[in-house]
Design a protein around this motif. Structure first.
Motif, short mmCIF file in Angstrom:
data_model
loop_
_atom_site.label_atom_id
_atom_site.label_comp_id
_atom_site.label_asym_id
_atom_site.label_seq_id
_atom_site.Cartn_x
_atom_site.Cartn_y
_atom_site.Cartn_z
N VAL A 173 0.84 -1.21 0.00
CA VAL A 173 0.00 0.00 0.00
C VAL A 173 0.88 1.25 0.00
O VAL A 173 2.02 1.22 0.46
CB VAL A 173 -0.94 0.03 1.24
CG1 VAL A 173 -1.93 -1.13 1.18
CG2 VAL A 173 -0.16 -0.01 2.55
N PRO A 174 0.36 2.36 -0.52
CA PRO A 174 1.17 3.58 -0.56
C PRO A 174 1.46 4.08 0.86
O PRO A 174 0.55 4.17 1.69
CB PRO A 174 0.28 4.60 -1.28
CG PRO A 174 -0.85 3.83 -1.86
CD PRO A 174 -0.98 2.55 -1.10
N MET A 197 -5.95 0.65 0.44
CA MET A 197 -5.14 1.68 1.09
C MET A 197 -6.07 2.19 2.20
O MET A 197 -6.85 3.10 2.01
CB MET A 197 -4.81 2.80 0.10
CG MET A 197 -4.23 4.03 0.78
SD MET A 197 -3.66 5.34 -0.34
CE MET A 197 -5.18 6.09 -0.88
N TYR A 312 -0.20 5.10 -7.33
CA TYR A 312 -1.29 4.29 -6.78
C TYR A 312 -2.46 4.32 -7.75
O TYR A 312 -2.81 5.38 -8.28
CB TYR A 312 -1.68 4.88 -5.42
CG TYR A 312 -3.06 4.54 -4.89
CD1 TYR A 312 -3.32 3.32 -4.27
CD2 TYR A 312 -4.11 5.46 -4.98
CE1 TYR A 312 -4.58 3.03 -3.76
CE2 TYR A 312 -5.37 5.17 -4.47
CZ TYR A 312 -5.60 3.95 -3.87
OH TYR A 312 -6.85 3.66 -3.38
N ARG A 314 -6.53 2.76 -8.48
CA ARG A 314 -7.63 2.03 -7.85
C ARG A 314 -8.77 1.77 -8.83
O ARG A 314 -8.51 1.55 -9.99
CB ARG A 314 -8.05 2.80 -6.59
CG ARG A 314 -8.68 2.01 -5.48
CD ARG A 314 -8.22 0.55 -5.35
NE ARG A 314 -9.27 -0.25 -4.78
CZ ARG A 314 -9.91 -1.23 -5.43
NH1 ARG A 314 -9.59 -1.56 -6.65
NH2 ARG A 314 -10.88 -1.87 -4.84
N LEU A 346 5.61 2.17 -2.07
CA LEU A 346 4.60 1.13 -1.83
C LEU A 346 5.18 0.18 -0.79
O LEU A 346 6.23 -0.40 -1.01
CB LEU A 346 4.34 0.33 -3.10
CG LEU A 346 3.31 0.78 -4.12
CD1 LEU A 346 3.11 -0.32 -5.15
CD2 LEU A 346 1.99 1.17 -3.50
#
Ligand SMILES: Nc1nc2c(c(=O)[nH]1)N[C@H]1C(S)=C(S)[C@@H](COP(=O)(O)OP(=O)(O)OC[C@H]3O[C@@H](n4cnc5c(=O)[nH]c(N)nc54)[C@H](O)[C@@H]3O)O[C@H]1N2
Ligand SMILES: Nc1nc2c(c(=O)[nH]1)N[C@H]1C(S)=C(S)[C@@H](COP(=O)(O)OP(=O)(O)OC[C@H]3O[C@@H](n4cnc5c(=O)[nH]c(N)nc54)[C@H](O)[C@@H]3O)O[C@H]1N2
Ligand code: SF4
Ligand SMILES: [Mo]
Length: 739
Positions: A173-174, A197, A312, A314, A346
């Motif tokens: 995840v960032p 996230m 990122y 989504r 990340l």
């Protein structure tokens, strides 16, 4: 460990009429905000942010109060419902469970076990018992026809994680709290509060990037709430992100901005990447994306030169025609610049209750769906194929369905067709507490307790959180006498369909509870009691901290944390880049067509299809509108106050128009989760603002061929002005008319 009584960990005293506070995490979205519920033992007085939650720091969104509305909702089903000729009838639990088991057994006996399909919806992931006890469900309903919301959502993330890191849930995840340059592609965390996230208080966390002297950039066909706050926003034509990402990667190579850093030591197959991306230039991407070559070049160079960048992507890049290729490219860009497993890049989490060892790592293509021969992933077929499995006659046809916490009629492509499939089933049972667009087709509805009548621990969202924390809460209120949690329903079905004989087996089944499993996970986890008997976590110890415990920022963990046998990252570019041929074909198609492209949107006061029965969340003006650019509206003679009729290959809907330059010209946007005017739905408040379902336009035949994920963004549509309702009715084409 002693047998746990249901309310051992409830923080609330049983004293009635005395004002008291209960602390838990809100389970509605992925942000898991801490909340403080003030109540008097039986009534909720208020729901506020828990200022002492180390992660959410008091932040909540307008949806949190809906927990009260759901709990008190007169439409929420509290007793099993049986469909009879005289309508729905309340029945007792024993009878309901017997009938459910009998219906499943009968269908499987007559047509084989795969004739009963299962569909699991999104709230399963927000329900501790369902996550930990899911095997009891699948043991009860053994079938290869398993479907879920995963394939209208994050399937590409799982495939990338499984291929590269060896486990479908090993998703980085960032590290938003430490990045200085964040590129957000197809995500709108200001409305969604983050996804893949977990990031409560995301607005302040984004602003903090700016305060640190950094910036964030949004790539989206709509100038979203997040884009408004961003330093840069670039409109992109829906479905064309793969061209942009190829061009960014290509430019990074061209400008010698590649540095895989510490990853080099355990990174396989990187050498061929340069060849794959050569030729995919910013100029080429500009021709189809709508972003200028100069801007694309700049995006690449800025990313490559930034101090601590992270990219990122989504929903906008997952549920589109190149969903998997996009997610692979985003991962590759982070890897190529050495940003994986680095602070501000990340990063992987270290959750206190780590289920990765207990869960399947993933497999792909081990089986194909009957009709369209689409590959399974981890035992599930793409949900876009669910309706045809019911409708196409022949051996192996699906004739029964069990849904758990899902509303596929409104959430999966071509919902109208799915309804036809549901109508033809021999038997359907839904585990759900609402009589909605999907469950109205069931023969039987088994309603679990309200979310406030059960334990809560975020098994999945701690795993995907931008900071390591842990938090548990018992139920706020005891469930009413006889009421059942989902997992108890699973086990009751299992007992009826797969009874065990031996005493040991019986005891093992009886003592399998979410609390016991959670306790074991916490004890054996990286912060657990097994490692540190004096201070390490157990469920009991954790329960003493009602606001949760902070376990620190994300830390580098590779290669040790990899799930691949050789502890190396396998890029497997040949698998992903095989899709470039399809991308080339798509490129030619794009150049020839100027079709209007439809994409979705979320609003902070909605939650997929199921919170519209909360008056507080829907009382302002209707949000189910068609957003259209002024130029497109003018071309079609659509006026500010008009209705617009939108049609696709599969259907047609009519909605009020909202003319705005916040959407890119050539595109329109409609939110999902609406369309509550279907007959027999028992959602009084929602029905008053029914709206229409965008998934009556999205096409089940339109999938990302590499992953099987549905395409919900970038749908070719036609839009015309509608002067009157009569005209709107006439506009309804049959599915064939447009195909
Ligand atoms: N308030 C609220 N919060 C939610 C939910 C909800 O329904 N309401 N749902 C929850 C769930 S289940 C999920 S999965 C998450 C989703 O979380 P997000 O992915 O952050 O949510 P979306 O708003 O769908 O964001 C997708 C964005 O992609 C853009 N987009 C569409 N097509 C394209 C495209 O082709 N390319 C690019 N670059 N962008 C595109 C859309 O305009 C939109 O802004 O949200 C969760 N949180
Ligand atoms: N066009 C378009 N379609 C989309 C999306 C999009 O962006 N655009 N987003 C997609 C995404 S990301 C998702 S996740 C899906 C969601 O798709 P689904 O999960 O199928 O739909 P939901 O609207 O989340 O419905 C949840 C159901 O669960 C019930 N429920 C809630 N809590 C519980 C519980 O604890 N137990 C039980 N048994 N039932 C419960 C609710 O009453 C409701 O019926 O929609 C997808 N569909
Ligand atoms: S952001 Fe999500 S978790 Fe936080 S209060 Fe809103 S719905 Fe609940
Ligand atoms: Mo989702």
């Amino acid at each position: 460990m002693p047998h746990l009584t249901p309310h051992l960990y409830s923080q609330s005293k049983s004293a009635q009429n005395k004002e008291q506070a209960h602390f838990r995490a809100c389970n509605l979205c992925e942000a898991m905000c801490g909340i403080k519920i003030t109540h008097n033992g039986s009534q909720i007085l208020s729901i506020k942010g828990d200022a002492e939650d180390p992660f959410s720091r008091g932040h909540i969104c307008p949806k949190a109060v809906a927990l009260q509305d759901i709990h008190e909702d007169p439409d929420r089903i509290r007793q099993p419902l049986l469909k009879t000729e005289d309508g729905w009838k309340e029945i007792g639990w024993e009878e309901a469970l017997d009938r459910a088991a009998e219906g499943i057994r009968r269908t499987q006996k007559a047509h084989g076990k795969d004739a009963v399909a299962t569909y699991l919806g999104n709230p399963n992931v927000h329900n501790t018992g369902n996550l930990l006890m899911g095997r009891h469900f699948f043991n009860a309903v053994r079938t290869r026809n398993r479907f879920s919301a995963t394939s209208v959502d994050q399937l590409p993330h799982h495939i990338v994680a499984w291929k590269l890191f060896g486990h479908q849930l090993k998703i980085p995840v960032p590290d938003i709290d430490h990045t200085t340059h964040m590129v957000i592609i197809g995500g709108n965390p200001l409305a969604s509060n983050g996804s893949i996230m977990t990031v409560p208080d995301v607005r302040n966390r984004l602003k903090d990037i700016q305060k640190r002297g950094g910036q964030f950039i949004v790539i989206d066909p709509r100038r979203t709430e997040t884009a408004e706050l961003a330093d840069e926003h670039h409109f992109i034509k829906p479905g064309t992100d793969a061209f942009l990402l190829m061009a960014i990667l290509n430019t990074l190579f061209e400008k010698h901005l590649i540095d895989t850093g510490r990853l080099t030591a355990f990174l396989d197959d990187f050498d061929s990447i340069k060849d794959y991306v050569s030729g995919w230039t910013p100029e080429r991407a500009a021709a189809v994306t709508g972003i200028s070559a100069q801007t694309i070049h700049q995006l690449a160079v800025d990313f490559g030169k930034a101090d601590r960048p992270v990219m990122y992507g989504r929903m906008g890049v997952s549920v589109q025609v190149f969903g998997l290729l996009c997610q692979f490219l985003i991962m590759l860009i982070n890897i190529a610049t050495g940003r994986l497993d680095e602070p501000g890049g990340l990063m992987f989490t270290r959750p206190a209750a780590d289920i990765l060892k207990q869960t399947g790592r993933g497999h792909f293509g081990k089986g194909l769906s009957r009709v369209r021969k689409l590959p399974e992933f981890n035992g599930e077929f793409p949900v876009a194929a669910m309706a045809e499995e019911m409708l196409v006659e022949g051996d192996g046809q699906v004739r029964g369905l069990v849904t758990v916490a899902g509303n596929p009629v409104l959430s999966t492509p071509n919902g109208t067709q799915l309804e036809k499939g549901l109508e033809g089933l021999d038997f359907m049972v839904s585990i759900d507490f609402y009589l909605n667009e999907t469950t109205r087709h069931a023969d039987l509805i088994l309603p679990p307790v309200s979310p406030l009548e059960r334990d809560h621990y975020d098994i999945i969202f701690h795993l995907l959180a931008v900071r390591n924390t842990t938090r548990f809460a018992g139920p706020l209120f005891p469930p009413p006498a006889g009421a059942m949690e989902d997992w108890q329903i699973f086990k009751a079905l299992e007992d009826r369909l797969r009874p065990v004989k031996g005493l040991t087996e019986k005891l093992a089944r009886k003592f399998s509870t979410p609390r016991r499993l959670l306790d074991i996970l916490l004890r054996s986890g990286p912060h657990g009691w097994f490692r540190n008997p004096l201070k390490g976590l157990s469920l009991k110890r954790l329960a003493r901290h009602p606001h949760g415990i902070d376990l620190g920022e994300l830390k580098p963990s590779l290669p040790k944390a990899l799930y691949t046998k050789d502890k190396r990252i396998h890029l497997q570019p040949e698998f992903f880049f095989n899709d470039l041929k399809r991308l080339e074909r798509f490129e030619s198609q794009l150049k020839e067509s100027d079709t209007l492209l439809l994409f979705g949107r979320r609003h902070v006061r909605s939650n997929n299809s199921w919170l519209h029965n909360s008056h507080r969340l829907i009382k302002s003006k209707s949000r189910c509108t068609v957003m259209m650019h002024p130029t497109d509206a003018k071309q079609r003679g659509i006026s500010e106050v008009g209705q617009v009729s939108v049609s696709s290959r599969v259907g047609n809907i009519t909605l009020p128009v909202e003319i705005t330059d916040a959407v890119m010209s050539g595109t329109i946007s409609i939110p999902h989760g609406w369309g509550h005017n279907r007959e027999g739905v028992r959602l009084q408040t929602a029905a008053s603002v029914a709206g229409q379902s965008i998934n009556d336009l999205t096409d089940d035949q339109d999938i990302d061929l590499l992953s099987g994920n549905a395409v919900l963004n970038g749908i070719a549509v036609r839009a015309v002005a509608v002067e009157s309702q009569d005209e709107a009715a006439q506009e309804q084409p049959s599915a064939q008319a447009l195909s």
